[in-house]
Design a protein around this motif. Structure first.
Motif, PDB file in Angstrom:
ATOM      1  N   PRO A   1      36.179  45.448  -4.681  1.00 40.87           N
ATOM      2  CA  PRO A   1      36.394  45.473  -6.135  1.00 40.87           C
ATOM      3  C   PRO A   1      37.796  45.024  -6.535  1.00 40.87           C
ATOM      4  N   LEU A   2      38.806  45.426  -5.757  1.00 40.61           N
ATOM      5  CA  LEU A   2      40.167  44.958  -6.031  1.00 40.61           C
ATOM      6  C   LEU A   2      40.238  43.441  -5.959  1.00 40.61           C
ATOM      7  N   GLY A   3      39.579  42.874  -4.956  1.00 37.09           N
ATOM      8  CA  GLY A   3      39.625  41.426  -4.780  1.00 37.09           C
ATOM      9  C   GLY A   3      38.862  40.674  -5.842  1.00 37.09           C
ATOM     10  N   ARG A   4      37.747  41.203  -6.282  1.00 36.54           N
ATOM     11  CA  ARG A   4      36.957  40.526  -7.319  1.00 36.54           C
ATOM     12  C   ARG A   4      37.676  40.531  -8.657  1.00 36.54           C
ATOM     13  N   MET A   5      38.565  41.498  -8.859  1.00 35.51           N
ATOM     14  CA  MET A   5      39.357  41.559 -10.085  1.00 35.51           C
ATOM     15  C   MET A   5      40.836  41.353  -9.769  1.00 35.51           C
ATOM     16  N   ALA A   6      41.114  40.438  -8.835  1.00 31.68           N
ATOM     17  CA  ALA A   6      42.489  40.250  -8.359  1.00 31.68           C
ATOM     18  C   ALA A   6      43.436  39.832  -9.473  1.00 31.68           C
ATOM     19  N   LEU A   7      43.012  38.917 -10.335  1.00 30.57           N
ATOM     20  CA  LEU A   7      43.888  38.462 -11.415  1.00 30.57           C
ATOM     21  C   LEU A   7      44.185  39.604 -12.383  1.00 30.57           C
ATOM     22  N   THR A   8      43.164  40.327 -12.798  1.00 30.66           N
ATOM     23  CA  THR A   8      43.359  41.462 -13.696  1.00 30.66           C
ATOM     24  C   THR A   8      44.280  42.502 -13.062  1.00 30.66           C
ATOM     25  N   ASN A   9      44.025  42.838 -11.804  1.00 33.13           N
ATOM     26  CA  ASN A   9      44.832  43.862 -11.145  1.00 33.13           C
ATOM     27  C   ASN A   9      46.263  43.402 -10.905  1.00 33.13           C
ATOM     28  N   TYR A  10      46.454  42.127 -10.615  1.00 35.09           N
ATOM     29  CA  TYR A  10      47.799  41.591 -10.442  1.00 35.09           C
ATOM     30  C   TYR A  10      48.602  41.706 -11.732  1.00 35.09           C
ATOM     31  N   LEU A  11      47.982  41.345 -12.853  1.00 34.86           N
ATOM     32  CA  LEU A  11      48.680  41.427 -14.142  1.00 34.86           C
ATOM     33  C   LEU A  11      48.955  42.883 -14.529  1.00 34.86           C
ATOM     34  N   LEU A  12      47.987  43.752 -14.309  1.00 37.69           N
ATOM     35  CA  LEU A  12      48.175  45.166 -14.669  1.00 37.69           C
ATOM     36  C   LEU A  12      49.209  45.843 -13.783  1.00 37.69           C
ATOM     37  N   SER A  13      49.334  45.384 -12.541  1.00 38.09           N
ATOM     38  CA  SER A  13      50.332  45.997 -11.661  1.00 38.09           C
ATOM     39  C   SER A  13      51.743  45.745 -12.183  1.00 38.09           C
ATOM     40  N   THR A  14      51.968  44.574 -12.790  1.00 36.12           N
ATOM     41  CA  THR A  14      53.273  44.308 -13.388  1.00 36.12           C
ATOM     42  C   THR A  14      53.553  45.285 -14.513  1.00 36.12           C
ATOM     43  N   VAL A  15      52.550  45.536 -15.351  1.00 33.73           N
ATOM     44  CA  VAL A  15      52.700  46.506 -16.444  1.00 33.73           C
ATOM     45  C   VAL A  15      53.052  47.881 -15.887  1.00 33.73           C
ATOM     46  N   ALA A  16      52.350  48.291 -14.841  1.00 32.96           N
ATOM     47  CA  ALA A  16      52.599  49.616 -14.249  1.00 32.96           C
ATOM     48  C   ALA A  16      54.000  49.696 -13.657  1.00 32.96           C
ATOM     49  N   ILE A  17      54.431  48.652 -12.973  1.00 33.21           N
ATOM     50  CA  ILE A  17      55.754  48.669 -12.343  1.00 33.21           C
ATOM     51  C   ILE A  17      56.848  48.733 -13.405  1.00 33.21           C
TER      52      ILE A  17
END
Length: 334
Positions: A247-263
């Protein structure tokens, strides 16, 4: 990207390979989250002292995960071009539009994260992968090997990306047999350990230091991951790996962008911690949340939010995303 399979590949085998790509992509998301959180924290410390986390991330994690993403980007390029050829008479024009949309994502992301990679990926994709689609696969493999070797000798970094794009493209076009996975893993794992040890021994010695040792160790480790994880998926570890990483990989772009917000949101707390242990805690919390949210999202939708928008803008139409409630299977997306 849309799923597709080479002619003659059994559907079950093609689906399994696409699941493996999702797992690899999800694994890379995990590593990049840790490295990015560490880099942001270190960059904002006025006079940072080094601790065990700094040493571990810098020597064992940094430079190990973006090569996986780069390689998979080149591989997915072939998948998308094949799929687009079945829907459009000008598949390369569609691909250029897809890269242009990615560049827009990257430009917006760069407003808050100047070191992000989406914009360079889009630029390299247009400059390198598109011309490569006209070349024989042997030429692509030779160019990819030469470009990667040159980049390693120059010290690695972003200049590694074009060569890895080409190598991913070449591998997808050759489609080597799966029996090569065990020897490839054995060789890359030995090289990863040897080059990492060599880096430790030579980094502090001006007479022995070579700037290519560090990126070479990172590439060998990435290769070991890319060959070792598919082997691990043939064991009892398959179910938990698929459940967590796919699931992380299928939504890699979404999770990559959201990780910046979280950091960025957690940065004041990370800076208040005297050690970098907060980086590990934040990464674990964010990744756990992303796994849960990605699984829940993909039960109802075919693509993540950013992936769906990317797809709509690529095809200039509203792509159906909501799943039929009776549909229980979740096909992977390359």
């Amino acid at each position: 990207m849309s799923e597709t399979r080479p002619a003659g590949t059994p559907p079950a085998t093609a689906a399994r390979r696409l699941h493996e790509l999702d797992v690899l992509r999800g694994f890379a998301v995990c590593g990049i989250m840790v490295v990015n959180a560490w880099q942001h924290t270190r960059a904002h410390l006025p006079s940072p002292d080094r601790d065990a986390v700094d040493w571990g991330v810098e020597n064992l994690l940094q430079g190990r995960f973006y090569p996986i993403f780069s390689f998979l980007f080149g591989l997915s390029f072939v998948l998308f071009l094949r799929s687009a050829a079945g829907r459009s008479r000008r598949p390369r024009a569609v691909l250029l539009r897809r890269l242009a949309v990615l560049a827009c994502f990257g430009a917006l992301h760069r407003l808050v994260n100047p070191d992000e990679v989406l914009l360079p990926y889009a630029a390299f994709g247009a400059a390198v992968l598109l011309p490569a689609s006209f070349l024989p696969r042997a030429a692509v493999a030779v160019l990819g090997t030469a470009a990667t070797a040159w980049a390693v000798n120059e010290g690695g970094g972003l200049i590694l990306v074009p060569g890895l794009f080409l190598l991913g493209t070449a591998l997808m076009r050759y489609a080597p047999p799966e029996r090569l996975l065990p020897p490839a893993f054995a060789v890359s794992a030995v090289l990863a350990v040897a080059l990492t040890v060599l880096w430790f021994r030579t980094a502090a010695d001006p007479a022995l230091f070579h700037r290519g040792t560090y990126p070479a160790a990172g590439l060998a480790t990435a290769a070991a991951c890319c060959t070792g994880l598919p082997l691990l998926l043939r064991t009892r570890a398959r179910r938990p790996l698929l459940a967590a990483l796919a699931p992380l990989g299928r939504m890699a772009l979404t999770n990559y962008l959201l990780s910046t917000v979280a950091i960025l949101a957690a940065l004041p707390l990370l800076l208040a911690v005297p050690t970098r242990a907060g980086v590990l805690a934040l990464s674990a919390a964010v990744l756990a949340a992303q796994i849960v949210l990605s699984r829940l999202w993909l039960r109802r939708f075919r693509y993540g939010p950013a992936e769906w928008l990317w797809r709509c803008l690529t095809w200039l139409e509203r792509v159906p995303n909501r799943r039929v409630m009776s549909q229980t299977s979740t096909a992977p997306s390359a």
